[in-house]
Design a protein around this motif. Structure first.
Motif, PDB file in Angstrom:
ATOM      1  N   GLY A  21       5.406   6.335  -0.162  1.00  0.00           N
ATOM      2  CA  GLY A  21       5.566   5.141  -0.997  1.00  0.00           C
ATOM      3  C   GLY A  21       5.245   3.933  -0.143  1.00  0.00           C
ATOM      4  N   HIS A  80       0.840  -1.199   0.000  1.00  0.00           N
ATOM      5  CA  HIS A  80       0.000   0.000   0.000  1.00  0.00           C
ATOM      6  C   HIS A  80       0.869   1.241   0.000  1.00  0.00           C
ATOM      7  N   GLY A  92      12.596  -4.579   4.656  1.00  0.00           N
ATOM      8  CA  GLY A  92      11.225  -4.385   5.155  1.00  0.00           C
ATOM      9  C   GLY A  92      10.818  -2.934   5.000  1.00  0.00           C
ATOM     10  N   SER A  93       9.502  -2.703   5.017  1.00  0.00           N
ATOM     11  CA  SER A  93       8.977  -1.363   4.715  1.00  0.00           C
ATOM     12  C   SER A  93       9.364  -0.302   5.754  1.00  0.00           C
TER      13      SER A  93
END
Ligand code: C5P
Length: 285
Positions: free
Chosen positions: A152, A27, A136-137
């Motif tokens: 982002g 997302h 990882g995000s």
């Protein structure tokens, strides 16, 4: 053999907005994140001449390739063409797990910073953060630290003025939330209220803690609170002890509050500790 030491700081989300689902299944986010003074300590032995190893001070955390700290070491060495001839990572864990505080990501980010320093800082902090996106995000922000606008998938960072000094209390309830499931749930509901990230940015620019507090908002909070009424109990305690603002962080389940002073923080902390073992006082760092 050399030993590297690096602090790994927890994060909270002052704002968290989910803008939409992307083609890659992730997302697009827009979030103002803040590192706080709850920290893990990461030690890395480099050049052990033995197989890679990871040790963690608490049980229940994977100590193999699944651990983000391990992944970060692998990603760094592969990207930079380094063969450290054996790595041992030791993590002293204090950041609560499954809390939405980026504990695993903070450890990974600490590994990236430590290895980059060891090799003479070949990557800038922003290039290092970009590398962290492969792990990882939340790793890019945890690499940068401080106060930042994160966009982002989590890899686009813009440094913001430091958050005004304040005192947080963080309470982690027993239950945990699955992050992928929470995103899936959010896809099925319409978001009733979005944070005003511009107003948050202005508040930070002005160094106005009251306005920062007014603009704290996380779109995941109502979704989790609707299913776990216990969140309302924690918030009501914060509220009755004078919290300036309170909100769930990330995908939960920890809830943080900005308290008017250290004394108020200590009182609410003692109160919550009657029911919750994981309650902490922290500052922005
Ligand atoms: O990147 P990370 O492994 O931390 O993400 C965990 C999960 O959170 C992903 O598998 C995805 O379901 C969800 N996520 C997302 N969009 C983001 C970040 C995370 O959908 N920007």
């Amino acid at each position: 053999m050399t030993t590297l030491y690096e602090g790994a700081f927890a994060k909270i989300n002052l704002t968290l907005d989910v803008l939409g689902k992307r083609d890659d299944g992730y997302h697009d986010l827009q979030s103002v994140m803040q590192t706080i003074s709850i920290r893990d300590d990461v030690e890395i032995d480099i050049g052990t001449g033995k197989p890679w190893k990871l040790l963690c001070s608490v049980e229940g955390i994977p100590t193999d390739e699944r651990n983000l700290a391990w992944k970060a070491a692998k990603v760094y060495c592969e990207a930079m063409g380094k063969d450290p001839n054996g790595i041992e990572i030791r993590i002293t864990k204090r950041i609560p797990s499954e809390a939405g505080m980026g504990g695993g990501s903070a450890d990974a980010a600490a590994v990236l910073r430590a290895l980059n320093r060891y090799y003479g800082d070949p990557l800038s902090i922003f290039a290092l953060a970009e590398l962290g996106a492969q792990v990882g995000s939340d790793v890019p922000f945890c690499t940068l630290c401080g106060t930042a606008m994160v966009e982002g998938r989590g890899e686009r960072l813009r440094k913001l003025p430091d958050m005004p000094d304040c005192v947080f209390v963080v309470c982690k309830p027993e239950f945990s939330v699955s992050t992928p499931e929470l995103y899936r749930k959010l896809d099925t509901v319409s978001i009733a209220k979005h944070p005003d990230n511009r107003a948050m940015e202005s508040a930070l620019l002005a160094g106005d803690l009251g306005k920062v507090a007014e603009n704290i908002w996380n779109v995941f909070d109502p979704v989790v609170t609707a299913e776990h009424l216990e969140m309302n109990y924690i918030k009501s305690i914060f509220n009755s002890y004078g919290a300036v603002a309170f909100q769930m962080t990330g995908s939960g389940s920890a809830v943080y509050a900005i308290m008017p002073s250290f004394e108020y923080a200590a009182v609410v902390c003692n109160m919550l500790k009657e029911n919750y073992p994981q309650v902490y006082i922290a500052k922005p760092v």
